[in-house]
Design an enzyme around this catalytic site. Structure first.
Site, PDB file in Angstrom:
ATOM      1  CG  LEU A 171      43.156  40.998  32.685  1.00 13.28           C
ATOM      2  CD1 LEU A 171      43.819  42.359  32.443  1.00 13.28           C
ATOM      3  CD2 LEU A 171      43.335  40.573  34.133  1.00 13.28           C
TER       4      LEU A 171
ATOM      5  CG  HIS B 239      40.550  40.847  36.525  1.00 12.96           C
ATOM      6  ND1 HIS B 239      39.926  39.973  35.676  1.00 12.96           N
ATOM      7  CD2 HIS B 239      41.063  40.101  37.532  1.00 12.96           C
ATOM      8  CE1 HIS B 239      40.064  38.732  36.140  1.00 12.96           C
ATOM      9  NE2 HIS B 239      40.748  38.784  37.276  1.00 12.96           N
TER      10      HIS B 239
ATOM     11  CG  ASP C 139      37.807  35.256  44.299  1.00 11.42           C
ATOM     12  OD1 ASP C 139      37.149  34.243  44.000  1.00 11.42           O
ATOM     13  OD2 ASP C 139      38.362  35.974  43.459  1.00 11.42           O
TER      14      ASP C 139
ATOM     15  NE  ARG D 291      38.112  27.998  37.928  1.00  6.66           N
ATOM     16  CZ  ARG D 291      38.842  28.462  38.952  1.00  6.66           C
ATOM     17  NH1 ARG D 291      38.412  29.472  39.677  1.00  6.66           N
ATOM     18  NH2 ARG D 291      40.006  27.912  39.237  1.00  6.66           N
TER      19      ARG D 291
ATOM     20  CB  SER E 102      33.947  34.161  37.255  1.00  7.44           C
ATOM     21  OG  SER E 102      34.857  33.082  37.280  1.00  7.44           O
TER      22      SER E 102
ATOM     23  N   GLY F 132      45.022  36.480  35.255  1.00  5.23           N
ATOM     24  CA  GLY F 132      44.823  36.810  33.858  1.00  5.23           C
ATOM     25  C   GLY F 132      43.403  36.508  33.401  1.00  5.23           C
TER      26      GLY F 132
END
Lengths: 290, 290
Positions: free
Chosen positions: B31, B35, B148, B185, B183, B29
């Site tokens: 997004l 994504h 990733d 994050r 990201s 999630g």
């Protein structure tokens, strides 16, 4: 009946089934009546029956009988055909493991006791190959024998935890007339060993009767089963144990669904057997399945 | 677009698809454009697009950001709808783990380096939840980002070793205008950290240029990338590494398909980025995928 040797060929056959359901019996071959009973059971549920024959190196330890495990493809395929199997999947080792697998499926907790103790890594090998076979065959139903009760518990946990879309069916153990559980490994026994091999069944039967008669202390029942098997001098006990089923936890008192399990060596041959029993305040019954 | 919260509901929807193929984008999630690019890519292959949103506790360490990982279901479902997703699967933790899982999927060899070193158990958690999601969604295609890269290598190995019937698609990393990889994050960064966070991209770009200019000693390129990132005082290096891809083996000389990967902390926020490059005698090219 069609013999399929490659994953690619099977996948293209699998895609041709539309509304039909697939029932699957994974085996290591050298079929006996136990396997036939699994085939008959899965045929009650599914439209198409698939049997696999694969002696999986990953589930054998270094000093175990992988090389000498009995194989007879011609007899197996004849028996499968007679039993009404539609497809036999017989991959070779290179087809299943074109490179050494880096992926291992490990089930915690229920793989450390019983056979897991004397066969470290065995159930990782079982869980990994069964995960592979499920992904290849894509069955709606899969049938395993209660003879391998710990294996059944492991597969049940695998299916539950990984949300594998397959219905697990566990079938009762098939026995010889004198009680010995059918096993591909029984052919290793010489005639004297064969005669004494019934001690596994007899110890389980006596243990069951003792519980039926009211004994509820696990240690007492275990000790008597142990003594019974030890009365046969050529029988070398690997384990005698009584655990909750299918969680395989220790028990001081016998209550609920219980696995009584034994593993005994005759020379180089290791035999296993078990009873699953249900202990309530009112009654004690033999049962099977998870 | 339909939101599905239970496995049972999804299974009944899945059974209604006959000849249509299913494309799957698993996410945690929050997004972003990365994504969306996965969704757009999978739509090129499949008839039906499924996005999952599940912050998987199993892949977070005890001191990691599971509790504070950013979540915004309303924004996510709006973005998914705009992107043309057909189904969003949003299970809660109890739906995915009704009991603690005893089954762990472990990938040997390629999970021990890079992020696996600083996040022990992380890739077991990833492999296990992805195996579960594949068994639930039963996609024909699944799309992951190269951002990733180690995860992509792990999923590739998982699919290969367990014969999972899904085609893996890896999509290039999506970046901000200044080079920072997208990201979820990134929102943790304060404005000064955000400004300096481009150092990951810059170090990778410089490393690539150095190889392009003819350098073939791994240690030299690594040392220069290390020095570059260390020039930013608020950047704390977790790792700078150059390995073969996707096997993630060590290299003394740069040759073949190579992963240049960095992980850097800004305060409590850990960012990762990578380039995949192909080094031949004649040329050095940027690439992506496995």
């Amino acid at each position: 009946m069609k013999i399929v040797r490659t994953i690619q060929e099977w996948r293209s056959i699998r895609r041709s089934f539309e509304q039909q359901t697939v029932g699957f019996v994974p085996t290591m071959g050298y079929l006996h009546d136990g396997h036939i009973s699994l085939i008959k059971e899965v045929q009650q549920h599914a439209d198409i029956t698939v049997l696999s024959i694969f002696v999986n190196p990953l589930q054998f330890g270094q000093n175990e009988d992988y090389g000498s495990y009995p194989r007879d493809e011609e007899k197996d395929t004849n028996m499968a055909q007679l039993a009404g199997v539609d497809y036999v999947f017989i991959p070779d080792v290179k087809e299943m493991y074109p490179a050494p697998t880096r992926t291992k499926v490990h089930i915690e907790g229920i793989t450390e006791q019983l056979c897991g103790r004397s066969r470290p890594g065995h159930f990782d090998g079982v869980a990994t190959v069964v995960a592979k076979l499920f992904n290849i065959i894509q069955p709606d139903y899969a049938c395993f024998g209660q003879k391998d009760a710990q294996q059944a518990a492991v597969i049940h946990q695998l299916i539950t935890d990984l949300n594998i879309p397959v219905e697990l069916i566990i079938c009762p153990t098939i026995r010889e007339e004198d009680g010995l559980a059918r096993s591909s490994r029984n052919i290793y026994l010489d005639s004297e060993q064969r005669q004494h091999a019934t001690i596994l069944y007899e110890a389980l039967r006596d243990g069951f009767k003792e519980v039926e008669a009211g004994e509820r202390k696990t240690e007492t029942v275990k000790a008597n089963m142990f003594k019974k098997i030890n009365s046969v001098s050529m029988a070398h006990i690997d384990y005698v144990d009584i655990l909750s089923y299918p969680s395989l936890g220790g028990l001081s008192q016998l209550q609920g669904k219980i696995l009584m399990a034994v593993a005994v060596r005759f020379g180089a041959t290791r035999l296993i057997d078990n009873f699953i029993i249900e202990v309530n305040d009112q009654e004690v019954t033999l049962c099977f399945g998870i």
